[in-house]
Motif scaffolding. Structure first.
Motif, short mmCIF file in Angstrom:
data_model
loop_
_atom_site.label_atom_id
_atom_site.label_comp_id
_atom_site.label_asym_id
_atom_site.label_seq_id
_atom_site.Cartn_x
_atom_site.Cartn_y
_atom_site.Cartn_z
N LYS A 165 0.85 -1.18 0.00
CA LYS A 165 0.00 0.00 0.00
C LYS A 165 0.89 1.24 0.00
O LYS A 165 2.04 1.20 0.42
CB LYS A 165 -0.97 0.00 1.18
CG LYS A 165 -0.33 -0.10 2.54
CD LYS A 165 -1.41 -0.21 3.59
CE LYS A 165 -0.80 -0.32 4.98
NZ LYS A 165 -1.78 -0.43 6.01
N LYS A 166 0.33 2.33 -0.51
CA LYS A 166 1.06 3.60 -0.59
C LYS A 166 0.58 4.53 0.51
O LYS A 166 -0.62 4.66 0.74
CB LYS A 166 0.80 4.28 -1.94
CG LYS A 166 1.58 3.70 -3.07
CD LYS A 166 2.78 4.57 -3.29
CE LYS A 166 3.34 4.32 -4.68
NZ LYS A 166 4.72 4.66 -4.72
N GLU A 167 1.55 5.17 1.19
CA GLU A 167 1.25 6.19 2.18
C GLU A 167 2.28 7.29 2.05
O GLU A 167 3.47 7.05 2.26
CB GLU A 167 1.29 5.61 3.60
CG GLU A 167 0.12 4.76 3.98
CD GLU A 167 0.18 4.29 5.43
OE1 GLU A 167 0.96 4.84 6.22
OE2 GLU A 167 -0.57 3.36 5.75
N ASN A 168 1.83 8.50 1.73
CA ASN A 168 2.73 9.67 1.64
C ASN A 168 3.97 9.39 0.79
O ASN A 168 5.10 9.56 1.25
CB ASN A 168 3.14 10.14 3.03
CG ASN A 168 1.96 10.51 3.88
OD1 ASN A 168 0.94 10.98 3.37
ND2 ASN A 168 2.06 10.29 5.17
N ASN A 169 3.78 8.94 -0.43
CA ASN A 169 4.88 8.65 -1.36
C ASN A 169 5.82 7.54 -0.89
O ASN A 169 6.95 7.43 -1.35
CB ASN A 169 5.69 9.91 -1.67
CG ASN A 169 4.86 10.95 -2.39
OD1 ASN A 169 4.00 10.60 -3.20
ND2 ASN A 169 5.11 12.22 -2.10
N THR A 170 5.37 6.73 0.05
CA THR A 170 6.14 5.59 0.52
C THR A 170 5.33 4.33 0.30
O THR A 170 4.13 4.31 0.56
CB THR A 170 6.45 5.74 2.04
OG1 THR A 170 7.15 6.96 2.24
CG2 THR A 170 7.28 4.59 2.55
N THR A 171 5.99 3.29 -0.18
CA THR A 171 5.32 2.00 -0.35
C THR A 171 5.59 1.16 0.89
O THR A 171 6.74 0.97 1.29
CB THR A 171 5.83 1.27 -1.60
OG1 THR A 171 5.60 2.10 -2.74
CG2 THR A 171 5.14 -0.06 -1.78
N ILE A 172 4.53 0.67 1.49
CA ILE A 172 4.63 -0.21 2.66
C ILE A 172 4.18 -1.59 2.24
O ILE A 172 3.09 -1.75 1.69
CB ILE A 172 3.77 0.30 3.82
CG1 ILE A 172 4.24 1.69 4.26
CG2 ILE A 172 3.80 -0.67 5.00
CD1 ILE A 172 3.35 2.34 5.28
N THR A 185 9.31 -0.81 4.35
CA THR A 185 8.98 0.37 3.55
C THR A 185 10.01 0.54 2.45
O THR A 185 11.16 0.13 2.58
CB THR A 185 8.96 1.64 4.42
OG1 THR A 185 10.21 1.79 5.05
CG2 THR A 185 7.87 1.58 5.47
#
Length: 192
Positions: A166-173, A191
């Motif tokens: 999933k993406k959160e604030n331009n970071t892939t987790i 991440t």
């Protein structure tokens, strides 16, 4: 405090061999610390020597109590402090029992994974930490006593885990999760 005297007190404390004593209800006086330590690998040491009898480790593990960051062995008449390097328990086995994962500690406790509050991702002590300080799963055994998954168990579980990105604030987790008792438990995340 003599370990054999402590052992004798415990023999009379519980009438059922497999039942856990009610240590949370016992409030004996503090009698000082003893030279007993639970090492990072889950082995118990007394006076610097390993306790080799599994039955003795099991007995002592049933009267383990945690208050804040301190650990104690407790009988109805006395409480003694011990050292724990990380957690008192290590998960050494697991099995899928129907739809529920069941974990076993080095002292023989079995823990069915049924509630989301039973598992936490924590950064382990520096001796076990990788370069990225990756959080690993810790499992609540009972009361506020936790276990860390042995590395082999963790790797086995990762092969069974579902991978979700999933993406959160331009970071892939990327999360790794397992299903147990109809719930989804996250056992790791990275991440990028």
């Amino acid at each position: 405090m003599d370990l054999s005297r402590f052992q004798q007190q415990l023999k009379g404390a519980s009438s059922e061999a497999r039942a856990l004593p009610p240590v949370d209800k016992w409030d004996p006086p503090f009698c000082g610390d003893i030279n007993l330590e639970i090492a990072l690998d889950g082995r118990w040491f007394y006076e610097g020597s390993p306790i080799g009898r599994a039955s003795l480790v099991r007995l002592f593990s049933t009267v383990l109590k945690r208050e804040g960051d301190n650990y104690f062995l407790v009988t109805p008449v006395e409480k003694v402090g011990i050292r724990v390097e990380d957690t008192p328990f290590i998960i050494v086995e697991w099995e899928n029992n129907g739809d529920t994962l069941v974990f076993t500690t080095q002292s023989g406790d079995t823990i069915p994974l049924t509630d989301l509050s039973q598992i936490e991702l924590r950064v382990p002590p520096s001796a076990l930490r990788d370069d990225n300080a990756t959080a690993i799963p810790y499992l609540c055994v009972r009361r506020n006593l936790w276990a860390r998954l042995h590395q082999n168990v963790y790797y086995q579980l990762l092969t069974q885990a579902k991978e979700v990105r999933k993406k959160e604030n331009n970071t892939t987790i990327t999360q790794f999760s397992l299903d147990s008792a109809g719930k989804q438990f996250v056992i790791g995340e990275v991440t990028s």
